[in-house]
Design a protein around this motif. Structure first.
Motif, PDB file in Angstrom:
ATOM      1  N   VAL A 168     -67.425 -42.847  20.284  1.00 50.87           N
ATOM      2  CA  VAL A 168     -66.453 -43.519  19.415  1.00 50.87           C
ATOM      3  C   VAL A 168     -66.515 -42.998  17.984  1.00 50.87           C
ATOM      4  O   VAL A 168     -65.493 -42.848  17.320  1.00 50.87           O
ATOM      5  CB  VAL A 168     -66.701 -45.051  19.423  1.00 50.87           C
ATOM      6  CG1 VAL A 168     -65.654 -45.750  18.570  1.00 50.87           C
ATOM      7  CG2 VAL A 168     -66.660 -45.579  20.846  1.00 50.87           C
ATOM      8  N   GLY A 225     -65.267 -43.223  12.686  1.00 54.62           N
ATOM      9  CA  GLY A 225     -64.007 -42.974  11.994  1.00 54.62           C
ATOM     10  C   GLY A 225     -63.436 -44.250  11.411  1.00 54.62           C
ATOM     11  O   GLY A 225     -63.946 -45.344  11.661  1.00 54.62           O
ATOM     12  N   ASP A 233     -60.997 -46.054  12.114  1.00 61.09           N
ATOM     13  CA  ASP A 233     -60.527 -47.082  13.041  1.00 61.09           C
ATOM     14  C   ASP A 233     -61.564 -47.451  14.095  1.00 61.09           C
ATOM     15  O   ASP A 233     -61.253 -48.103  15.085  1.00 61.09           O
ATOM     16  CB  ASP A 233     -59.247 -46.605  13.736  1.00 61.09           C
ATOM     17  CG  ASP A 233     -58.139 -46.374  12.730  1.00 61.09           C
ATOM     18  OD1 ASP A 233     -58.047 -47.167  11.772  1.00 61.09           O
ATOM     19  OD2 ASP A 233     -57.400 -45.376  12.878  1.00 61.09           O
ATOM     20  N   SER A 234     -62.786 -47.016  13.869  1.00 58.15           N
ATOM     21  CA  SER A 234     -63.852 -47.373  14.802  1.00 58.15           C
ATOM     22  C   SER A 234     -64.341 -48.777  14.454  1.00 58.15           C
ATOM     23  O   SER A 234     -64.748 -49.025  13.327  1.00 58.15           O
ATOM     24  CB  SER A 234     -65.000 -46.358  14.674  1.00 58.15           C
ATOM     25  OG  SER A 234     -66.135 -46.849  15.331  1.00 58.15           O
ATOM     26  N   THR A 262     -60.326 -46.650  24.431  1.00 61.74           N
ATOM     27  CA  THR A 262     -59.976 -46.697  23.007  1.00 61.74           C
ATOM     28  C   THR A 262     -59.464 -45.323  22.587  1.00 61.74           C
ATOM     29  O   THR A 262     -59.843 -44.300  23.165  1.00 61.74           O
ATOM     30  CB  THR A 262     -61.218 -47.021  22.141  1.00 61.74           C
ATOM     31  OG1 THR A 262     -62.130 -45.922  22.236  1.00 61.74           O
ATOM     32  CG2 THR A 262     -61.903 -48.272  22.612  1.00 61.74           C
ATOM     33  N   GLU A 276     -60.192 -44.098  19.824  1.00 59.85           N
ATOM     34  CA  GLU A 276     -61.180 -43.528  18.920  1.00 59.85           C
ATOM     35  C   GLU A 276     -61.980 -42.387  19.545  1.00 59.85           C
ATOM     36  O   GLU A 276     -62.370 -41.445  18.873  1.00 59.85           O
ATOM     37  CB  GLU A 276     -62.141 -44.619  18.436  1.00 59.85           C
ATOM     38  CG  GLU A 276     -61.605 -45.407  17.261  1.00 59.85           C
ATOM     39  CD  GLU A 276     -61.109 -44.511  16.147  1.00 59.85           C
ATOM     40  OE1 GLU A 276     -59.886 -44.419  15.983  1.00 59.85           O
ATOM     41  OE2 GLU A 276     -61.919 -43.878  15.476  1.00 59.85           O
ATOM     42  N   LYS A 321     -60.079 -39.204  19.265  1.00 61.86           N
ATOM     43  CA  LYS A 321     -60.013 -38.736  17.873  1.00 61.86           C
ATOM     44  C   LYS A 321     -61.362 -38.198  17.404  1.00 61.86           C
ATOM     45  O   LYS A 321     -61.440 -37.163  16.735  1.00 61.86           O
ATOM     46  CB  LYS A 321     -59.564 -39.879  16.953  1.00 61.86           C
ATOM     47  CG  LYS A 321     -58.109 -40.221  17.097  1.00 61.86           C
ATOM     48  CD  LYS A 321     -57.725 -41.222  16.037  1.00 61.86           C
ATOM     49  CE  LYS A 321     -56.347 -41.805  16.334  1.00 61.86           C
ATOM     50  NZ  LYS A 321     -56.061 -42.911  15.433  1.00 61.86           N
ATOM     51  N   TYR A 322     -62.411 -38.925  17.753  1.00 63.70           N
ATOM     52  CA  TYR A 322     -63.751 -38.490  17.323  1.00 63.70           C
ATOM     53  C   TYR A 322     -64.089 -37.109  17.894  1.00 63.70           C
ATOM     54  O   TYR A 322     -64.533 -36.221  17.177  1.00 63.70           O
ATOM     55  CB  TYR A 322     -64.792 -39.521  17.758  1.00 63.70           C
ATOM     56  CG  TYR A 322     -66.221 -39.109  17.493  1.00 63.70           C
ATOM     57  CD1 TYR A 322     -66.675 -38.954  16.179  1.00 63.70           C
ATOM     58  CD2 TYR A 322     -67.109 -38.873  18.543  1.00 63.70           C
ATOM     59  CE1 TYR A 322     -67.980 -38.573  15.934  1.00 63.70           C
ATOM     60  CE2 TYR A 322     -68.417 -38.495  18.294  1.00 63.70           C
ATOM     61  CZ  TYR A 322     -68.856 -38.346  16.988  1.00 63.70           C
ATOM     62  OH  TYR A 322     -70.148 -37.958  16.747  1.00 63.70           O
TER      63      TYR A 322
END
Lengths: 670, 532
Positions: free
Chosen positions: A297, A300, A302-303, A396, A398, A401-402
């Motif tokens: 995750v 970030g 939005d984490s 998620t 995230e 994105k991560y």
């Protein structure tokens, strides 16, 4: 646009040459719709189709919906001489500019450890897509395992490593040149070989990098170690380190979620992050935390996983541990460590996760009846809990994105600003998510990354500070430094060991990141890659290129294992710049030579003024006419025993030139 | 080689092994205090390409031959334009564009040595340059420079342990280029390269590096360059001297198009560094373009043209520097020399130029020179042909011997070791006020010794004692030509001090080097093998 008749074909493999880029977003909607329609109709077909086409808006909607599930399609339209290759949905903008030598070099520098002249020759003339298809192609079979080249006495009779004494009979468990990975170290070994094996494993890995195929594969394996960390110095187990690396390799181009599931039960990881001690009465949050914070995750903006999520994750993971020994013939015997499950230590209660995870509840699924692939049903049920949790985590956004941020950081640059976030991370992570269960997920994501417009933009070229690994292995590869071949096994490992020492001194001990977060160069704001270089290790880098460009490397045959009896043992090598430059297109012309040398050795382009200064200083020795170099080069390259005093200087002139290039700040950038 | 027999007679050790019994503290302090004042600086100006000496230092008494169409009528300077040198009865003069050098002569700050060269000439730019750089015999390839060997003899531990309190500054500086062979010692550069005073390490230079671009790449290039500057142990010292120093002369060529502008800028930087207190001993500058095969003069006015501009450039730059040195008050501490790889042929060619030749005049400038002309005008044969050359009157190594002995106060036997032979000294520099032997001994101890051989000199074998900081360690035995004879140690080692035997039985007597490379550290020390 009325009716169009097109003949199209779907190419399911790489083989058709001369693909070109086709960016659909640049075409008017009616043409795009047409292509979408073709795509939709042909997405599962491998045959030629003849289409007559007219689409209404409802169909258009359907097509778009379907395209969300398709990430890479290739087809060509013969009728209007358009050949299409990859295009993808989402907003990822693909590179559509010219793909010349600078673009090829940029791509190769970021995907390979250094670029050899032969790599360049191999790829030159191919399209971006052909190059990417070659660079990113898998799955890749596991390489041959590390081989024993260690010993404590060069005389085989006196060497005691990997030997046991059974009732007066000395037996060798692992012969010189055989692999040790399936022969765990036993307490009755006459000499401990753990440290030797650990070094051997690191050297082996460097050997794989040096001898890499023209694939992003080896750089990708190192990426996984920067992300999914275990530490050799903590585990002190060459077998665990080898097993973990084998997972990186197995899933390299595969599915990241599957890799996370596998590594969660990896013996090395279970020991490294205390999973083996995580029980329902004494839960250990270590792995549950890093699984989220560092492996999936991230942290970030939005984490939003909570401390409670960490604790609940730890509960899901209770009961898994590591088996180190088994009774074999009723004797306690060390085995290659493997994971196991103890139901008594598992917390079977309901694990309640936060809103970040959709308030997911995880509990044992007692309706499972088939224990496979485990032998025990409880193990299967516990594993199902783990799978539920990892599926939950991957739901998620995230995670995608991560991982995409980490990929961008590792392969491109560390400044992930609003533009990069919007134009790369968002669309790339969308591709990651669309393929979250795809067996070739990472391959698809990497192909998209390396064909993106931003990857090729000037601003992202030659801006990456080389890691010590890239610096050392890249140097060896770009110079085509003469290394021993497979017939000189010990010399091979010896040279890989020399390289390892240089990397170590420069701040990168491979297999041994400094902590669970990996090397700071990949996570520490704001300096990131710059952290690879400081005033204390910069001189070491100088020492590295000085050594590999000037020194002899010698392995006396009498100092090798059984070398006294083997005429082919031992080794001596030294960089030969004359032979190196002979591979250039036109080494007799000082302008061409400088152009090729600087292009090959330095990622940063040099101005003509600097190139001219280099030529005058190093190849003309301050003189004005180009023929000075042409003369001495022709004389020397024709007869290396020439007595012409000027021509005799050619090797040292070239050594000075390349040494200078390597002494530049530019040399540290990729 | 004859050098071998000389080496046999060398009686004492090289390189930091002799222990001198100077322990008087007051003597020590008085000596070190006076060091700055007695520190002497040498400016070496290399004229790349081969300078036409006959049109530089002009033998007016040879005009009957020189003015022949078959000799050099088409480039000869009119007799009435030549700047006639006092004390020569009008027989010798300078090119008319060299008025600043002429002024130095008249001020008693110039010595000229006629006919300097090598016993055997090479017409190759490279080979001839090497011979000047190394001071080797004509047929001998040497991998070290004469100035580099001098510095290595004075500071045998360099670069390990440098800079240090008593030696904060680079030993030598090459202005605007890489370290020339003349400043090398068996692969160890004995100095650093500097571009300009404001940007001593060429962080924004344009000669070999482009300025950083305004993007990520430029950001990282600048980052690494700053790291290089910080790592370069001498960077701050040079910058500090540049910041403290100044220029006072108004004579430096002012416009980029002016002859000698670049050399003037470089010499201005040198003056600024010296006035800022830098203790660097040797500055090496190069200007090129002297390879005048054609059109070296303007056809209807031989006093102007390419060669005139080249000479004017050198003359104006040196004149300005000496003016600055006087105004800045360090005039007595600097001496300079000019040299080119060769002179040019006696007879000119049909394209109004001259081809590669042999002997040349060497100029030595400074307020402590013994002014005047050493040597005689050459005799020009009216029947000179394309093979005719000016003969050598003085071996170039005699010039080096004079500078080393009388300017840098190098004593025997070090002098003969540096130049491999005993060369005749020339009366060009005032040997008065030479620094004491004690200072040489202190210099030998400066820094950190990480490799040494003993006994030294040796006969059949010696022991090499070395210190590694750990990691890959290479110890090599190298001969005087720079060829590695043996890798004595080549492996990864734990940090520590080690000793290995070095068998030299089968090697011919002569000078050898032991070299250690350990990470960024390298050090080279000489070992002398004597005949049994």
């Amino acid at each position: 646009m009325g009716e169009l008749t097109l003949e199209i074909a779907i190419n399911t493999r790489v083989s058709i040459p001369k693909w070109i880029y086709f960016n659909l977003t640049e075409y008017e909607p009616s043409v795009r719709i047409l292509f979408f329609h073709i795509l939709w109709l042909t997405r599962s077909s491998g045959t030629f189709l003849l289409l007559k086409n007219k689409i209404d808006s409802r169909q258009q909607h359907n097509i778009l919906w379907h395209l969300n599930n398709i990430t890479i399609v290739r087809f060509k339209i013969i009728g209007i001489f358009l050949l299409l290759n990859i295009f993808q949905m989402g907003s990822l903008k693909f590179y559509s500019g010219s793909f010349g030598k600078p673009e090829l070099l940029h791509l190769l520098r970021r995907t390979l450890f250094g670029v050899k002249k032969s790599d360049l020759l191999f790829f030159e003339g191919k399209s971006l897509n052909e190059v990417i298809d070659y660079l990113i192609d898998g799955p890749v079979a596991l390489p041959p395992p590390p081989l024993r080249t260690y010993y404590n006495n060069v005389n085989p009779a006196l060497d005691t490593m990997d030997k046991v004494n059974i009732n007066g009979n000395v037996q060798t468990i692992v012969n010189f040149g055989e692999t040790w990975v399936d022969k765990p170290i036993q307490t009755n070994f006459l000499a401990g070989s753990s440290n030797a094996r650990r070094q051997n494993l690191k050297n082996w890995w460097i050997g794989l990098q040096v001898n890499q195929d023209r694939q992003v594969y080896e750089k990708l394996i190192m990426f996984y170690q920067t992300l999914l960390v275990t530490e050799d110095a903590v585990l002190e187990s060459p077998h665990m380190m080898y097993t973990t690396q084998s997972l990186y390799r197995k899933y390299a181009f595969g599915n990241y979620k599957e890799l996370i599931k596998a590594i969660s039960l990896d013996a090395g990881m279970l020991k490294y992050l205390n999973g083996e001690k995580n029980t329902k009465t004494a839960p250990d949050e270590n792995y549950g935390r890093e699984l989220q914070e560092l492996f999936c995750v991230g942290k970030g903006p939005d984490s939003a996983y909570t401390e409670n999520d960490v604790q609940e994750a730890a509960r899901v993971l209770t009961g898994w541990y590591v088996i180190y020994k088994e009774k074999i013939n009723s004797v306690d015997t060390f085995i290659v460590p493997k994971s196991a499950f103890n139901q008594g230590n598992h917390d079977t209660g309901i694990k309640q996760f936060s809103a970040f995870y959709g308030n997911k509840k995880i509990e044992p699924n007692l309706s499972i009846v088939d224990p496979s692939p485990f032998s025990d049903l409880n193990t299967k049920i516990a594993y199902d809990e783990l799978e539920q949790m990892i599926d939950m985590i991957f739901e998620t956004q995230e995670v995608s994105k991560y991982i995409c941020r980490r990929l961008w950081n590792y392969f491109v640059y560390y400044d992930i600003n609003a533009t990069i976030e919007a134009e790369i991370i968002e669309p790339l992570s969308e591709i990651f998510r669309q393929n979250v269960d795809h067996p070739d997920q990472m391959k698809i994501v990497l192909k998209a990354l390396f064909s993106s417009d931003l990857f090729f933009q000037n601003i992202h070229r030659a801006c990456m500070i080389k890691s010590p690994d890239d610096f050392v292995v890249g140097m060896i590869r770009q110079l085509d430094f003469p290394l021993p071949g497979a017939s000189q096994l010990e010399a091979q490992y010896y040279m890989w060991g020399v390289m390892r020492t240089h990397m170590f001194n420069e701040g990168q001990d491979i297999n041994n990141p400094p902590n669970v977060a990996g090397w700071p160069a990949y996570y520490q704001t704001p300096s990131y890659h710059e952290l690879w270089m400081d005033t204390s290790n910069y001189p070491i880098r100088i020492g590295t290129y000085e050594a590999f460009t000037k020194s002899n490397f010698v392995l006396d045959k009498n100092n090798t294992y059984d070398g006294a009896n083997n005429p082919s043992y031992g080794f001596i090598t030294k960089m030969n710049f004359v032979e190196f430059v002979k591979t250039f297109d036109n080494p007799a012309d000082p302008n061409d030579l400088i152009e090729e040398a600087t292009t090959l050795i330095l990622a940063v382009p040099l101005s003509q003024g600097v190139k001219d200064a280099l030529k005058t200083n190093y190849l003309l020795l301050g003189q004005l006419s180009d023929y000075y170099w042409t003369d001495v080069w022709t004389t020397y390259s024709t007869d290396q025993n020439t007595t012409d005093p000027s021509a005799k200087k050619v090797p040292i002139m070239l050594q000075d030139l390349f040494n200078y290039l390597m002494s530049s700040a530019e040399y540290h950038l990729s | 080689m004859k050098r071998r027999s000389f080496i046999k007679s060398v009686p004492i050790a090289l390189g930091g092994l002799t222990i001198q019994a100077y322990a008087n503290n007051s003597l020590l302090s008085s000596l070190s205090n006076s060091l700055t004042d007695t520190d002497r600086i040498l400016i070496i100006i290399q004229l790349g390409g081969g300078n036409d000496g006959l049109n530089t230092l002009i033998p007016l008494d040879q005009y009957s031959a020189l003015s022949l169409p078959s000799v050099r009528q088409n480039i000869l300077i009119p007799e009435n334009k030549v700047l006639k040198l006092a004390g020569t009865n009008g027989a010798t003069g300078l090119h008319p564009s060299m008025n600043r050098i002429f002024d130095l002569y008249n001020d008693g700050k110039l010595a000229i040595i006629q006919g300097v060269g090598s016993p055997k000439f090479s017409y190759s730019h490279f080979r001839a340059t090497d011979i000047w750089m190394t001071g080797s015999d004509p047929d001998e390839i040497i991998n070290s420079g004469w100035a580099g060997r001098y510095l290595a003899n004075e500071f045998p531990n360099y670069p390990v342990g440098f800079p240090n309190a008593s030696n904060p500054d680079p030993l030598a500086i090459r202005m605007g280029g890489n370290i020339v062979l003349g400043l090398q010692n068996q692969g160890v550069p004995m100095g650093i390269a500097v571009s300009t005073a404001n940007d001593p390490l060429n962080l924004n230079g344009t000669l070999f590096t482009d300025p950083p671009t305004n993007d990520y790449m430029g950001k990282e290039v600048a980052y690494v360059r700053e790291l290089q500057r910080q790592t370069d142990k001498f960077g701050d010292a040079v910058k500090g001297a540049a910041d403290k120093g100044a220029n006072l002369s108004s004579l430096y060529p002012k416009l980029p198009a002016d002859p000698g502008y670049l050399m003037g800028q470089q010499l201005a930087t040198v003056a600024k560094l010296i006035s800022g207190g830098i203790k660097t001993r040797i500055f090496w500058l190069t200007t090129s373009g002297f390879d005048t095969h054609s059109g070296q003069v303007v056809t209807n006015d031989h006093t102007i043209g390419t060669h005139a501009n080249l000479l004017k450039g050198v003359s104006d730059a040196i004149g300005a520097f000496m003016d600055d040195a006087k105004l800045l008050g360090f005039e007595d501490r600097v001496a300079g020399m000019t040299f080119s790889e060769f002179g040019r042929r006696i007879i000119s060619n049909a394209s109004g130029g001259t081809d590669h030749g042999a002997a040349q005049p060497v100029f030595i400038f400074g307020s402590k020179v013994i002014p005047g002309i050493v040597g005689n005008n050459p005799t020009i044969d009216p029947n000179s042909n394309t093979n005719s050359n000016l003969p050598m009157q003085y071996d170039l190594r005699s010039v080096y011997a004079s500078i080393l002995a009388d300017w840098f106060c190098v004593e025997q036997p070090a002098l003969d070791q540096i130049l491999f032979k005993n060369f005749q000294k020339l009366p060009i520099l005032d040997p008065a006020n030479c620094i004491s032997t004690y200072v040489h001994e202190e210099n030998k101890k400066a820094g950190e010794s990480i490799i040494m051989a003993y006994p030294n000199p040796c006969v059949n074998s010696t022991k090499i004692k070395f210190e590694t900081k750990g990691g890959f360690t290479l110890v090599q035995l190298i001969n005087n030509e720079g060829t590695v004879i043996q890798d004595i140690v080549s492996k990864v080692m734990q940090a520590g001090i080690f000793e290995v035997d070095c068998d030299m039985q089968i090697l011919p007597a002569g000078l050898y080097y032991v070299r250690i490379q350990n990470g960024p550290l390298q050090q080279v020390k000489s070992v002398l093998k004597l005949r049994e």
